[in-house]
Write an enzyme that holds these catalytic residues in place. Structure first.
Site, short mmCIF file in Angstrom:
data_model
loop_
_atom_site.label_atom_id
_atom_site.label_comp_id
_atom_site.label_asym_id
_atom_site.label_seq_id
_atom_site.Cartn_x
_atom_site.Cartn_y
_atom_site.Cartn_z
N MET A 9 0.89 -1.11 0.06
CA MET A 9 -0.04 0.13 0.11
C MET A 9 0.88 1.25 0.04
SD MET A 9 -3.46 -0.92 2.15
CE MET A 9 -2.84 -0.80 3.82
N ALA A 11 3.97 4.00 0.98
CA ALA A 11 4.70 4.43 2.23
C ALA A 11 5.57 3.26 2.47
CB ALA A 11 3.76 4.61 3.22
N HIS A 16 9.65 -3.28 3.46
CA HIS A 16 9.17 -3.50 1.91
C HIS A 16 10.46 -3.81 1.12
CE1 HIS A 16 6.05 -0.69 3.13
NE2 HIS A 16 5.20 -1.84 2.80
N GLY A 125 4.99 -10.07 3.84
CA GLY A 125 5.63 -9.86 5.17
C GLY A 125 4.84 -10.67 6.27
N LYS A 127 4.98 -9.90 9.16
CA LYS A 127 4.31 -8.88 10.36
C LYS A 127 2.94 -9.19 10.29
CE LYS A 127 4.03 -4.41 10.10
NZ LYS A 127 2.49 -4.41 10.72
N ASP A 128 2.27 -9.50 9.06
CA ASP A 128 0.83 -9.66 9.01
C ASP A 128 0.57 -11.13 8.94
OD1 ASP A 128 -0.33 -6.69 8.69
OD2 ASP A 128 1.54 -6.78 7.34
N SER A 163 6.87 -0.37 10.03
CA SER A 163 5.24 -0.41 9.60
C SER A 163 5.29 1.21 8.97
CB SER A 163 4.45 -0.59 10.79
OG SER A 163 3.16 -0.02 10.52
N SER A 164 4.52 1.03 7.94
CA SER A 164 3.99 2.45 7.37
C SER A 164 3.40 3.32 8.57
CB SER A 164 3.26 2.38 6.15
OG SER A 164 4.12 1.44 5.19
N ARG A 165 2.56 2.90 9.38
CA ARG A 165 1.87 3.61 10.40
C ARG A 165 2.82 4.03 11.55
NH1 ARG A 165 -2.27 -0.57 8.82
NH2 ARG A 165 -4.20 0.82 8.16
#
Ligand code: PAF
Length: 252
Positions: A9, A11, A16, A125, A127-128, A163-165
Site C-alpha cells: 500500500m 509508504a 518492503h 511480510g 508481520k501480518d 510499519s508504514s503506520r
C-alpha cells in the site's frame, strides 16, 4: 521470464525492500504494486490519512522493481467488479474480530491484483501473520500456480516492527511503542505462559498502551496455546491513536 510480485500500500520502508530483495532471489522480474485498498479499511479507520508517498516510493524502487500503481477504477471496474472473497471463519478472529470485513477486503484485492499481474511468486511480510495465512489459503484455492513466500519482519534497533503506520507516532509514543517488542521478548523467554502474558499486558497498560489482543497461539490454527508445541505471540495495540500489530515466534 518468471515474475515475482510484492503487493503493497506504499509508504515504503526497509521492510518492503526486504520483500523486494527476496522477490529478486525468486524470479527474473519483480513487480511492486502500490495501491491503498479502500475495501480493507473500516468506516472509522485511517484510509483517508494513510500515508501516500508515491513519488518517494517510485524513487526508492527505481532500478529495483517495476511499479504498478493502479487506480481504484482499474482494480474495481464498476462495470465488471471483481468477486468479493470471503475470508471465512479465520477472517473473523483476532485482527478480523477487531476489524470486521478487513480480511475480505484484503483477499478481494489480492485476488484481483494476482489476476492483473499474473506472477509466479508473491511475497508478503510475516508481520501480518494472519493475513499471510489467509492469503496462502486463498491462493491455494484460486491461484495454485502462484507460490506464496513469507519474509521475516524487519525491526528497528529497539525491536519495533517496521510499519508504514509508525510515522503516525509522536516521539513519546514511538518511545512507548518499544515496549511491545520488549514484552514479546519476555513472553517468548518465559515460554508463552499465562503469567507472562498477564504481566506483559499490565506493563503495556501501565504505559497507556491499549490492547486489542495479546495472546500466544498455535501458528497454523490460531488457537490459543500454552505448554509445548509451536507457538507465536500476537498483539494488536493502540499507542495514542495509532494501531500497531506484531507477532513473534515463541516456539518453533
Ligand atoms: O499488507 C498490505 O500492505 C496489504 O494488506 C496488501 C497485502 C497490499 C493488500 O492491500
Amino acid at each position: 521470464m518468471t515474475k515475482a510480485f510484492v503487493p503493497t500500500m506504499g509508504a515504503l520502508h526497509a521492510g518492503h525492500i526486504a520483500l523486494v530483495d527476496r522477490a529478486h532471489e525468486l524470479a527474473d522480474d519483480v513487480v511492486v504494486s502500490i495501491f491503498v485498498n479502500p475495501t480493507q479499511f473500516g468506516a472509522n479507520e485511517d484510509f483517508d490519512r494513510y500515508p501516500r508517498t508515491l513519488d518517494a516510493d517510485r524513487a526508492l524502487l527505481a532500478g529495483r522493481a517495476e511499479v504498478f500503481a493502479p487506480s481504484v477504477v482499474d482494480v474495481y471496474p464498476p462495470d465488471n467488479p471483481p468477486p468479493v472473497i470471503s475470508a471465512g471463519p479465520l477472517g473473523n478472529r483476532w485482527e478480523g474480530a477487531s476489524r470486521p470485513g478487513h480480511f475480505d477486503g484484503v483477499l478481494t484485492v489480492v485476488n484481483r491484483l494476482f489476476e492483473l499481474v499474473k506472477p509466479e511468486f508473491a511475497v508478503f511480510g510475516e508481520k501480518d501473520w494472519q493475513q499471510l495465512a489467509l492469503i496462502r489459503a486463498m491462493a491455494a484455492e484460486r491461484h495454485p500456480n502462484i507460490t506464496i513466500v513469507g519474509v521475516p519482519t524487519v525491526r528497528d534497533l529497539d525491536g519495533l516492527a517496521l510499519s508504514s503506520r509508525n510515522q503516525y507516532l509522536s516521539p513519546a509514543e514511538r518511545e512507548a511503542a518499544a515496549l511491545i517488542p520488549a514484552v514479546f521478548r519476555q513472553i517468548a523467554a518465559a515460554g508463552g505462559t499465562d503469567e507472562s502474558i498477564v504481566r506483559g499486558a499490565a506493563k503495556l497498560d501501565h504505559a497507556g498502551i491499549v490492547l486489542d489482543y495479546l495472546d500466544v497461539i498455535e501458528p497454523a490454527t490460531f488457537e490459543p496455546v500454552r505448554g509445548t508445541g509451536p507457538a507465536r505471540a500476537i498483539i494488536a495495540a493502540r499507542v495514542g491513536t495509532t494501531r500497531l500489530i506484531d507477532n513473534l515466534t515463541v516456539r518453533n
